[in-house]
Motif scaffolding. Structure first.
Motif, PDB file in Angstrom:
ATOM      1  N   VAL A   1      43.527 -16.924  62.759  1.00  0.00           N
ATOM      2  CA  VAL A   1      42.215 -16.387  62.396  1.00  0.00           C
ATOM      3  C   VAL A   1      41.628 -15.599  63.563  1.00  0.00           C
ATOM      4  CG1 VAL A   1      39.827 -17.000  61.861  1.00  0.00           C
ATOM      5  CG2 VAL A   1      41.687 -18.135  60.646  1.00  0.00           C
ATOM      6  N   ASP A   2      41.808 -16.104  64.794  1.00  0.00           N
ATOM      7  CA  ASP A   2      41.269 -15.426  65.980  1.00  0.00           C
ATOM      8  C   ASP A   2      41.774 -13.990  66.071  1.00  0.00           C
ATOM      9  OD1 ASP A   2      39.858 -17.665  66.905  1.00  0.00           O
ATOM     10  OD2 ASP A   2      41.615 -18.438  67.968  1.00  0.00           O
ATOM     11  N   PHE A   3      43.059 -13.806  65.899  1.00  0.00           N
ATOM     12  CA  PHE A   3      43.660 -12.482  66.088  1.00  0.00           C
ATOM     13  C   PHE A   3      43.294 -11.534  64.948  1.00  0.00           C
ATOM     14  CE2 PHE A   3      45.996 -15.411  68.686  1.00  0.00           C
ATOM     15  CZ  PHE A   3      46.126 -14.707  69.877  1.00  0.00           C
ATOM     16  N   ILE A   4      43.171 -12.077  63.740  1.00  0.00           N
ATOM     17  CA  ILE A   4      42.768 -11.237  62.618  1.00  0.00           C
ATOM     18  C   ILE A   4      41.302 -10.840  62.745  1.00  0.00           C
ATOM     19  CG2 ILE A   4      42.384 -11.266  60.115  1.00  0.00           C
ATOM     20  CD1 ILE A   4      45.027 -12.962  60.012  1.00  0.00           C
ATOM     21  N   ARG A   5      40.475 -11.757  63.222  1.00  0.00           N
ATOM     22  CA  ARG A   5      39.070 -11.415  63.447  1.00  0.00           C
ATOM     23  C   ARG A   5      38.930 -10.368  64.541  1.00  0.00           C
ATOM     24  NH1 ARG A   5      35.930 -17.267  63.424  1.00  0.00           N
ATOM     25  NH2 ARG A   5      35.744 -17.485  61.162  1.00  0.00           N
ATOM     26  N   MET A   6      39.637 -10.547  65.650  1.00  0.00           N
ATOM     27  CA  MET A   6      39.571  -9.558  66.727  1.00  0.00           C
ATOM     28  C   MET A   6      40.010  -8.187  66.224  1.00  0.00           C
ATOM     29  SD  MET A   6      40.833 -11.336  70.283  1.00  0.00           S
ATOM     30  CE  MET A   6      42.404 -11.935  69.666  1.00  0.00           C
ATOM     31  N   ALA A   7      41.067  -8.167  65.439  1.00  0.00           N
ATOM     32  CA  ALA A   7      41.579  -6.909  64.900  1.00  0.00           C
ATOM     33  C   ALA A   7      40.561  -6.279  63.949  1.00  0.00           C
ATOM     34  CB  ALA A   7      42.899  -7.149  64.175  1.00  0.00           C
ATOM     35  N   ALA A   8      39.960  -7.092  63.092  1.00  0.00           N
ATOM     36  CA  ALA A   8      38.977  -6.584  62.132  1.00  0.00           C
ATOM     37  C   ALA A   8      37.730  -6.057  62.846  1.00  0.00           C
ATOM     38  CB  ALA A   8      38.598  -7.678  61.137  1.00  0.00           C
ATOM     39  N   ILE A   9      37.342  -6.718  63.921  1.00  0.00           N
ATOM     40  CA  ILE A   9      36.207  -6.240  64.720  1.00  0.00           C
ATOM     41  C   ILE A   9      36.573  -4.925  65.399  1.00  0.00           C
ATOM     42  CG2 ILE A   9      34.799  -6.691  66.779  1.00  0.00           C
ATOM     43  CD1 ILE A   9      34.991  -9.701  66.033  1.00  0.00           C
ATOM     44  N   SER A  10      37.748  -4.891  65.985  1.00  0.00           N
ATOM     45  CA  SER A  10      38.218  -3.688  66.682  1.00  0.00           C
ATOM     46  C   SER A  10      38.314  -2.494  65.743  1.00  0.00           C
ATOM     47  CB  SER A  10      39.585  -3.959  67.318  1.00  0.00           C
ATOM     48  OG  SER A  10      40.116  -2.791  67.888  1.00  0.00           O
ATOM     49  N   GLU A  11      38.761  -2.744  64.492  1.00  0.00           N
ATOM     50  CA  GLU A  11      38.929  -1.671  63.519  1.00  0.00           C
ATOM     51  C   GLU A  11      37.646  -1.367  62.751  1.00  0.00           C
ATOM     52  OE1 GLU A  11      41.607   0.225  63.009  1.00  0.00           O
ATOM     53  OE2 GLU A  11      42.673  -0.780  64.647  1.00  0.00           O
ATOM     54  N   GLY A  12      36.574  -2.079  63.078  1.00  0.00           N
ATOM     55  CA  GLY A  12      35.294  -1.841  62.424  1.00  0.00           C
ATOM     56  C   GLY A  12      35.205  -2.362  61.009  1.00  0.00           C
ATOM     57  N   LEU A  13      36.058  -3.316  60.657  1.00  0.00           N
ATOM     58  CA  LEU A  13      36.076  -3.855  59.294  1.00  0.00           C
ATOM     59  C   LEU A  13      35.401  -5.223  59.181  1.00  0.00           C
ATOM     60  CD1 LEU A  13      39.676  -2.774  58.284  1.00  0.00           C
ATOM     61  CD2 LEU A  13      37.523  -1.730  57.612  1.00  0.00           C
ATOM     62  N   LEU A  14      34.982  -5.761  60.313  1.00  0.00           N
ATOM     63  CA  LEU A  14      34.188  -6.990  60.312  1.00  0.00           C
ATOM     64  C   LEU A  14      32.905  -6.664  61.060  1.00  0.00           C
ATOM     65  CD1 LEU A  14      34.000  -9.978  59.550  1.00  0.00           C
ATOM     66  CD2 LEU A  14      35.063 -10.550  61.730  1.00  0.00           C
ATOM     67  N   ASN A  15      31.825  -6.613  60.316  1.00  0.00           N
ATOM     68  CA  ASN A  15      30.551  -6.204  60.902  1.00  0.00           C
ATOM     69  C   ASN A  15      29.980  -7.292  61.800  1.00  0.00           C
ATOM     70  OD1 ASN A  15      30.477  -3.690  59.576  1.00  0.00           O
ATOM     71  ND2 ASN A  15      29.678  -4.643  57.709  1.00  0.00           N
ATOM     72  N   VAL A  16      29.715  -6.932  63.043  1.00  0.00           N
ATOM     73  CA  VAL A  16      29.102  -7.854  64.002  1.00  0.00           C
ATOM     74  C   VAL A  16      27.953  -7.123  64.694  1.00  0.00           C
ATOM     75  CG1 VAL A  16      31.178  -9.223  64.430  1.00  0.00           C
ATOM     76  CG2 VAL A  16      30.784  -7.152  65.770  1.00  0.00           C
ATOM     77  N   ALA A  17      26.969  -7.886  65.142  1.00  0.00           N
ATOM     78  CA  ALA A  17      25.799  -7.275  65.775  1.00  0.00           C
ATOM     79  C   ALA A  17      26.156  -6.609  67.095  1.00  0.00           C
ATOM     80  CB  ALA A  17      24.721  -8.342  65.977  1.00  0.00           C
ATOM     81  N   ASP A  18      27.052  -7.250  67.845  1.00  0.00           N
ATOM     82  CA  ASP A  18      27.429  -6.738  69.165  1.00  0.00           C
ATOM     83  C   ASP A  18      28.943  -6.872  69.322  1.00  0.00           C
ATOM     84  OD1 ASP A  18      27.981  -6.410  71.925  1.00  0.00           O
ATOM     85  OD2 ASP A  18      25.960  -7.059  72.467  1.00  0.00           O
ATOM     86  N   LYS A  19      29.656  -5.770  69.186  1.00  0.00           N
ATOM     87  CA  LYS A  19      31.121  -5.773  69.231  1.00  0.00           C
ATOM     88  C   LYS A  19      31.643  -6.318  70.554  1.00  0.00           C
ATOM     89  CE  LYS A  19      35.069  -2.618  68.750  1.00  0.00           C
ATOM     90  NZ  LYS A  19      35.472  -1.221  68.424  1.00  0.00           N
TER      91      LYS A  19
END
Length: 279
Positions: free
Chosen positions: A225-243
């Motif tokens: 899950v950690d690596f998929i979340r990091m990838a999704a954040i990096s690719e802009g597909l998981l919206n976070v307040a502060d990347k």
């Protein structure tokens, strides 16, 4: 009731009543997984199973020849490819490469949406595989492995498929991409978990599909899950307040060496090698 709310109501009811039609695992993937679980199977047997699907056969040769595997000598036959990849990895790698078969539709609008969804999935998968590869260089005794992340990162968002199938009956919702995104955000994880269980996948795949986008889920130990979340954040597909802050949390956890890794030449080169497997 608006069409959008009606669709959400239908989806929730079908989930609760266990009547939502779930996608079936591609037939060739089922056969590969059954063969891989047979202690008597050998590499030649596995090659025979994969050979029944010409598209998958070609894909496996491409994977075996990819720069990601770091082999200078190219293979030209399926048996050579299976030998290079190995029986231990072939189960998840072959299943992963068959996943694209699910992202199809005869409906032009749905087909376009699925095509875009598949490309986003490949982008996240490529990043996740790259990040885990870099992690394993410094954590050689980790229980995490490349063949599992390859499959996990291609099924992490599998929950969108039944949503789109149901939405196909309500064409007007495709005119509202924001609604579809909200429906996927609300229900995608729950449906994804159902699919992984229906396919008899192990708990690590259920965890990925069900919880990857749940901000309340914060596993203590390093996991896929950690690596998929990091990838999704990096690719802009998981919206976070502060990347930057979100990625720094993985540095603090010891999963990522430094946020700057994502801007490094090493990351970029390896990412391109991984993407070549899916091209």
């Amino acid at each position: 009731m608006s069409t959008e709310n009606a669709l959400l109501t239908i989806l929730v009811e079908k989930i609760n009543n266990d009547t939502l039609v779930l996608p079936t695992l591609p037939e060739v993937a089922v056969k590969v997984r059954e063969a891989a679980d047979n202690p008597e199977v050998n590499l030649m047997d596995m090659g025979d199973v994969i050979a029944h699907d010409p598209a998958l056969s070609a894909r496996m040769i491409k994977v075996a020849n990819s720069a990601f595997l770091g082999r200078a000598v190219k293979v030209s036959t399926l048996n050579q490819a299976v030998t290079r990849i190995g029986l231990r990895q072939i189960k998840n790698i072959a299943t992963a490469m068959a996943m694209e078969q699910l992202f199809v539709s005869k409906n032009k609008v749905v087909k376009e949406y699925l095509s875009k969804s598949w490309q986003k999935t490949v982008d996240v998968a490529s990043s996740a595989i790259t990040l885990l590869s870099l992690h394993l260089k410094d954590n050689k005794h980790s229980s995490l492995n490349i063949d599992t992340i390859t499959l996990a990162s291609l099924v992490y968002n599998i929950g969108i498929l039944p949503i789109l199938t149901e939405a196909e009956r309500h064409q007007e919702v495709f005119a509202n991409p924001q609604f579809l995104a909200q429906a996927i955000q609300k229900l995608g994880g729950r449906i994804g978990g159902h699919i992984m269980r229906a396919w008899d996948f192990t708990d690590e795949f259920v965890e990925v599909a069900e919880l990857w986008a749940n901000p309340e889920y914060k596993p203590e130990n390093s996991c896929y899950v950690d690596f998929i979340r990091m990838a999704a954040i990096s690719e802009g597909l998981l919206n976070v307040a502060d990347k930057e802050k979100s990625l720094q949390a993985y540095v603090n956890k010891g999963v990522l060496s430094d946020v700057s890794v994502l801007e490094s030449d090493e990351y970029s080169e390896l990412l391109n090698d991984v993407k070549s497997m899916f091209a």
